[in-house]
Motif scaffolding. Structure first.
Motif, PDB file in Angstrom:
ATOM      1  N   PRO A  42      10.557   0.231  17.737  1.00  0.00           N
ATOM      2  CA  PRO A  42      10.579   0.135  16.874  1.00  0.00           C
ATOM      3  C   PRO A  42      10.024   1.889  16.571  1.00  0.00           C
ATOM      4  N   TRP A  43       9.663   2.412  17.803  1.00  0.00           N
ATOM      5  CA  TRP A  43       8.938   4.489  17.460  1.00  0.00           C
ATOM      6  C   TRP A  43      10.815   4.724  17.750  1.00  0.00           C
ATOM      7  N   ARG A  44      11.225   3.845  18.116  1.00  0.00           N
ATOM      8  CA  ARG A  44      13.039   4.802  18.310  1.00  0.00           C
ATOM      9  C   ARG A  44      14.166   4.618  17.093  1.00  0.00           C
ATOM     10  N   GLU A  45      13.311   3.026  16.164  1.00  0.00           N
ATOM     11  CA  GLU A  45      14.456   2.897  15.223  1.00  0.00           C
ATOM     12  C   GLU A  45      13.355   3.718  14.075  1.00  0.00           C
ATOM     13  N   ALA A  46      11.874   4.411  14.501  1.00  0.00           N
ATOM     14  CA  ALA A  46      11.153   5.524  13.689  1.00  0.00           C
ATOM     15  C   ALA A  46      11.926   6.742  13.408  1.00  0.00           C
ATOM     16  N   LEU A  58     -13.153  -5.582  15.159  1.00  0.00           N
ATOM     17  CA  LEU A  58     -12.153  -4.421  15.841  1.00  0.00           C
ATOM     18  C   LEU A  58     -11.116  -5.091  15.159  1.00  0.00           C
ATOM     19  N   HIS A  59      -9.920  -4.060  14.509  1.00  0.00           N
ATOM     20  CA  HIS A  59      -8.468  -3.941  14.587  1.00  0.00           C
ATOM     21  C   HIS A  59      -8.352  -5.123  15.651  1.00  0.00           C
ATOM     22  N   ARG A  60      -8.152  -4.355  16.379  1.00  0.00           N
ATOM     23  CA  ARG A  60      -7.714  -4.912  17.802  1.00  0.00           C
ATOM     24  C   ARG A  60      -5.789  -4.215  17.922  1.00  0.00           C
ATOM     25  N   ASP A  61      -5.010  -3.659  16.709  1.00  0.00           N
ATOM     26  CA  ASP A  61      -3.754  -3.169  17.009  1.00  0.00           C
ATOM     27  C   ASP A  61      -3.810  -1.590  16.337  1.00  0.00           C
ATOM     28  N   PHE A  62      -4.938  -0.971  16.006  1.00  0.00           N
ATOM     29  CA  PHE A  62      -5.133   0.392  15.473  1.00  0.00           C
ATOM     30  C   PHE A  62      -4.620   0.973  16.327  1.00  0.00           C
ATOM     31  N   GLN A  63      -3.388   1.741  15.351  1.00  0.00           N
ATOM     32  CA  GLN A  63      -2.279   2.766  16.328  1.00  0.00           C
ATOM     33  C   GLN A  63      -2.568   3.270  15.251  1.00  0.00           C
ATOM     34  N   PRO A  64      -1.244   4.422  16.036  1.00  0.00           N
ATOM     35  CA  PRO A  64      -0.389   5.114  14.075  1.00  0.00           C
ATOM     36  C   PRO A  64       0.540   4.379  13.661  1.00  0.00           C
ATOM     37  N   GLY A  65       1.360   3.315  14.110  1.00  0.00           N
ATOM     38  CA  GLY A  65       2.193   2.933  13.363  1.00  0.00           C
ATOM     39  C   GLY A  65       1.194   1.382  12.541  1.00  0.00           C
ATOM     40  N   ASN A  66       0.290   1.115  12.544  1.00  0.00           N
ATOM     41  CA  ASN A  66      -0.341   1.196  11.514  1.00  0.00           C
ATOM     42  C   ASN A  66      -1.329   1.423  10.683  1.00  0.00           C
ATOM     43  N   VAL A  67      -1.249   3.119  10.507  1.00  0.00           N
ATOM     44  CA  VAL A  67      -1.994   3.283   9.773  1.00  0.00           C
ATOM     45  C   VAL A  67      -0.947   4.273   8.816  1.00  0.00           C
ATOM     46  N   MET A 124       0.749  -1.642  -0.055  1.00  0.00           N
ATOM     47  CA  MET A 124      -0.101  -0.325  -0.140  1.00  0.00           C
ATOM     48  C   MET A 124       1.124   1.379  -0.115  1.00  0.00           C
ATOM     49  N   ALA A 125       0.321   2.496  -0.688  1.00  0.00           N
ATOM     50  CA  ALA A 125       1.308   3.360  -0.690  1.00  0.00           C
ATOM     51  C   ALA A 125       1.031   4.423   0.600  1.00  0.00           C
ATOM     52  N   GLY A 126       1.386   5.497   0.980  1.00  0.00           N
ATOM     53  CA  GLY A 126       1.768   5.937   1.857  1.00  0.00           C
ATOM     54  C   GLY A 126       3.009   5.284   2.987  1.00  0.00           C
ATOM     55  N   ARG A 127       3.010   6.070   4.059  1.00  0.00           N
ATOM     56  CA  ARG A 127       3.854   6.049   5.418  1.00  0.00           C
ATOM     57  C   ARG A 127       3.028   5.999   6.887  1.00  0.00           C
ATOM     58  N   THR A 128       4.134   5.550   7.831  1.00  0.00           N
ATOM     59  CA  THR A 128       4.175   5.971   8.087  1.00  0.00           C
ATOM     60  C   THR A 128       3.739   7.207   9.322  1.00  0.00           C
ATOM     61  N   VAL A 129       3.447   7.841   9.813  1.00  0.00           N
ATOM     62  CA  VAL A 129       3.889   9.362  10.505  1.00  0.00           C
ATOM     63  C   VAL A 129       3.819   9.181  11.929  1.00  0.00           C
ATOM     64  N   LEU A 130       4.668   9.465  12.848  1.00  0.00           N
ATOM     65  CA  LEU A 130       5.028   9.156  14.024  1.00  0.00           C
ATOM     66  C   LEU A 130       5.254  10.567  14.895  1.00  0.00           C
ATOM     67  N   ASP A 131       5.154  11.831  14.087  1.00  0.00           N
ATOM     68  CA  ASP A 131       6.061  12.892  13.817  1.00  0.00           C
ATOM     69  C   ASP A 131       4.868  13.801  15.015  1.00  0.00           C
ATOM     70  N   ASP A 132       5.184  14.264  16.240  1.00  0.00           N
ATOM     71  CA  ASP A 132       4.217  15.600  16.863  1.00  0.00           C
ATOM     72  C   ASP A 132       3.446  16.593  15.769  1.00  0.00           C
ATOM     73  N   GLU A 133       3.961  17.324  14.685  1.00  0.00           N
ATOM     74  CA  GLU A 133       3.633  17.735  13.838  1.00  0.00           C
ATOM     75  C   GLU A 133       2.426  17.202  13.097  1.00  0.00           C
TER      76      GLU A 133
END
Length: 320
Positions: free
Chosen positions: A290-294, A191-200, A115-124
């Motif tokens: 994984p957040w630190r790796e990202a 339920l997705h059961r792990d719906f969070q920014p790292g999986n969107v 799938m196109a796109g990327r995870t975005v974990l920044d505050d901005e």
């Protein structure tokens, strides 16, 4: 974020299995290791096509011995979810093939579209993305499968919670008492059961963060049947740890503003919010890596411990 070379190499049996599911004249020409997953190894495979172009697939492989024993269930559920979601408006990968028992590959594996796109974990840009996350989760919960997936699994118990160092002991004791209560009644949802920014996955125009849009939702291996509150609680605590407790408290409001329905009673909402929040106490180091790796290098285990404590305390102040 990707790596190349030996770390990305596909095992010979798995490579042969993948190529059996390609179109005539196609072959794997490149493999890249994708970071961010906890339970399985992920690789993006570039496929050379007959016309000289390329297309991408993703290979999920369960290699860790501690994870292999649950691979058949996880991959079978993910395959079922991807098949189901193909007929909905939820943007999920398409299933290509699955080998949940390693009958053909070295390890249990699943092959899906990229799938196109990327995870975005920044505050901005978070103020734009949170409403998008909420609307997407409402759409997930609107899926009505002909056959329900298995009932949700609680990820913690009152006796296994790990109170962080220096935490508000009274607040944590009260929170632990909350999950000793009987499970509230609820109306079941998909339920997705792990719906969070790292999986969107997002498409964010470089010059216009407010123009972000969701392009995909991935990692459907834990799909379950249970209360919408539980998925909302899970995303809430992820937001609290990534961006601060206030964002965790904000997400349920965003979900309702998007048309979602949560438990009517404050005590019931508290039960689900606290249950998923306390579950993170047992795996903070695993979650933060994984957040630190990202790129979120400031999210040390100690920082996320402090944020979890602040979030749980805020939940008890607001709803307890």
């Amino acid at each position: 974020m990707t790596e190349h070379g030996e770390a990305a190499a596909v095992q010979p049996l798995a490579l042969a299995w993948v190529e059996r599911h390609l179109e005539v004249g196609e072959q794997v020409v490149r493999a890249e290791a994708l970071h961010g997953g906890i339970t399985a190894e992920m690789r993006r495979l570039t496929i050379g096509t007959r016309d000289g172009g390329t297309r991408d697939l993703v290979l999920r492989t369960f290699v860790d011995p501690s994870r292999v024993e649950c691979a058949e269930d996880s991959l079978s559920r993910e395959a079922g979810a991807l098949t189901l979601l193909a007929g909905t408006g939820v943007p999920a990968p398409g299933l290509v093939a699955v080998d949940p028992t390693a009958a053909y590959c070295e390890y249990p594996s699943l092959l899906m579209t990229h799938m196109a796109g990327r995870t975005v974990l920044d505050d901005e840009g978070l103020e734009t993305r949170v409403p998008l996350l909420a609307r997407q989760l409402v759409a997930v919960h609107a899926v009505r499968p002909a056959e329900r997936p298995r009932k949700y699994v609680a990820l913690t118990t009152a006796d296994t919670v790990v109170t962080p160092r220096g935490a508000d002991a009274a607040a944590w004791a009260a929170a632990i008492d909350v999950i000793r209560r009987p499970v509230p009644s609820y109306e079941g949802r998909f339920l997705h059961r792990d719906f969070q920014p790292g999986n969107v996955l997002f498409d964010v125009p470089p010059s216009d963060p407010a123009g972000a849009r969701i392009t995909g939702v991935v990692d459907w291996a834990a799909t379950s049947w249970g209360p919408a509150d539980l998925d909302v609680a899970h995303c809430s605590v992820n937001l609290a740890l990534l961006h601060g407790p206030a964002w965790g408290l904000r997400f349920p409001e965003a979900y309702e503003e998007a048309g979602g329905m949560l438990a009517a009673a404050a005590s019931e909402r508290l039960y689900w919010q606290v249950r998923d929040g306390l579950a993170f106490s047992e795996e903070l180091q695993l979650v933060a890596q994984p957040w630190r790796e990202a790129g979120r290098t400031e999210l040390t285990t100690r920082v996320v411990e402090e944020r979890l404590d602040a979030y749980v305390t805020a939940l008890m102040d607001a709803l307890g």
